[in-house]
Design a protein around this motif. Structure first.
Motif, short mmCIF file in Angstrom:
data_model
loop_
_atom_site.label_atom_id
_atom_site.label_comp_id
_atom_site.label_asym_id
_atom_site.label_seq_id
_atom_site.Cartn_x
_atom_site.Cartn_y
_atom_site.Cartn_z
N VAL A 75 0.54 -0.69 0.10
CA VAL A 75 -0.11 0.19 -0.19
C VAL A 75 1.02 1.10 -0.01
N ILE A 76 1.40 1.08 1.14
CA ILE A 76 3.02 2.48 0.83
C ILE A 76 3.63 2.24 -0.38
N SER A 77 4.03 1.05 -0.86
CA SER A 77 4.49 1.62 -2.28
C SER A 77 3.81 2.14 -3.25
N MET A 78 2.70 1.92 -2.98
CA MET A 78 1.51 1.93 -4.28
C MET A 78 0.87 3.32 -4.02
N VAL A 79 0.67 4.09 -3.04
CA VAL A 79 0.67 5.13 -2.68
C VAL A 79 1.98 6.12 -2.80
N ILE A 80 2.76 6.33 -2.94
CA ILE A 80 4.16 6.55 -3.63
C ILE A 80 4.46 6.96 -5.32
N VAL A 81 3.69 5.53 -5.57
CA VAL A 81 3.84 5.85 -6.89
C VAL A 81 2.97 6.76 -7.57
N PHE A 82 1.71 6.64 -7.31
CA PHE A 82 0.59 7.32 -7.50
C PHE A 82 1.48 8.46 -7.36
N GLY A 83 1.54 9.66 -6.01
CA GLY A 83 1.75 10.60 -5.90
C GLY A 83 2.98 10.99 -6.19
N VAL A 84 3.72 10.14 -6.82
CA VAL A 84 5.03 10.64 -7.82
C VAL A 84 4.54 11.33 -9.16
N VAL A 85 3.39 9.87 -9.80
CA VAL A 85 2.90 10.69 -10.76
C VAL A 85 2.36 11.54 -11.05
#
Length: 284
Positions: A19-29
């Protein structure tokens, strides 16, 4: 019981990490897209996308970057067609004409994997070296050639993976019915059409956004090229040159060019998904 609890804890930890990885990726995009849209929307206008650079364009005066838009489309369109023409026969040779455990196929795939990861600036330097050896200047033709070399490994490896998933039983069945290898290739093409569409989408995405390779080979011009020997501008280089300007108005135009580039990639992605889904319906 202790083992079950440890497995449960382990599963919870990995879920949290995912979940943390997904949030980071979506946040960067989201941050990248938001920056481009928010700054580019304020600066973009019909004049910028429909006119060539004027005399004072690079100091914040009149004109647009139509030359960069057309140049990018010229290079990407031509290199994509050439890449497909070169890559499809290679993929079929590896998967239809060679045996499954062929050493030549193994070495070829390894070589293309290496070329897949080579930075684009290396392709640009290589293309520039060849052009100097042949006595060629930076031109539209040079940009097309180096971008074609850049995307061929993407085409081949992506389509190769799709072709390797193709059931060998179907190949044997076509041969049993008396089909030639050429007729068998038609069957394979129809079945791996989604893979071809995906490879095309990935290749276009990398080709249209590359600046390092075309900087050495395509040059830059404020005019739309009318011959392969003329220099041409591209959107990535337009963004690079304008963003490095000390004038705020020019830097804002860089974000406008980046917004146009993002919209083009988005349109191509939607079209790619459409054709992929359409071709998938024709699979056996």
């Amino acid at each position: 019981m202790a083992k079950n609890k440890s497995k449960q804890y382990e599963e919870v930890i990995f879920k949290i990490l995912m979940v943390i990885s997904m949030v980071i990726v979506f946040g960067v995009v989201f941050s990248v897209i938001w920056t481009i849209v928010s700054k580019g929307y304020k600066a973009i206008s019909w004049e910028m996308v429909s006119q060539l650079p004027g005399g004072g364009f690079y100091i914040g005066k009149e004109g647009g970057f139509l030359n960069a838009i057309v140049g990018s489309l010229y290079i990407v369109g031509a290199s994509t067609v050439l890449g497909l023409i070169i890559s499809i026969p290679v993929v079929f040779f590896l998967n239809v004409y060679l045996k499954k455990d062929s050493k030549l196929a193994y070495i070829a795939r390894l070589a293309f994997d290496v070329l897949f990861g080579v930075p684009s600036i290396v392709y640009g330097a290589f293309g520039f070296t060849i052009m100097v050896f042949l006595g060629l200047r930076a031109s539209l033709l040079g940009g097309i050639i180096v971008i074609t070399l850049l995307i061929i490994p993407i085409f081949i490896r992506t389509m190769d993976e799709a072709t390797r998933e193709f059931p060998r039983d179907i190949l044997d069945a076509t041969y049993a019915l008396g089909a030639t290898k050429w007729e068998t290739l038609k069957v394979v093409i129809r079945q791996i059409a989604p893979g071809i569409a995906t490879a095309t989408l990935l290749s276009i995405g990398r080709a249209i956004g590359d600046a390092a390779a075309v900087m050495f080979t395509a040059g830059y011009s404020d005019r739309i090229p009318t011959a392969l020997s003329q220099q041409t501008a591209t959107l990535p280089l337009s963004v690079f040159f304008q963003l490095s300007s000390p004038i705020p108005e020019v830097r804002n135009r860089a974000y406008a060019a980046a917004l146009v580039l993002t919209i083009i990639v988005l349109i191509l992605s939607i079209l790619g998904r459409f054709f992929t889904n359409r071709f998938s319906k024709n699979k056996l």
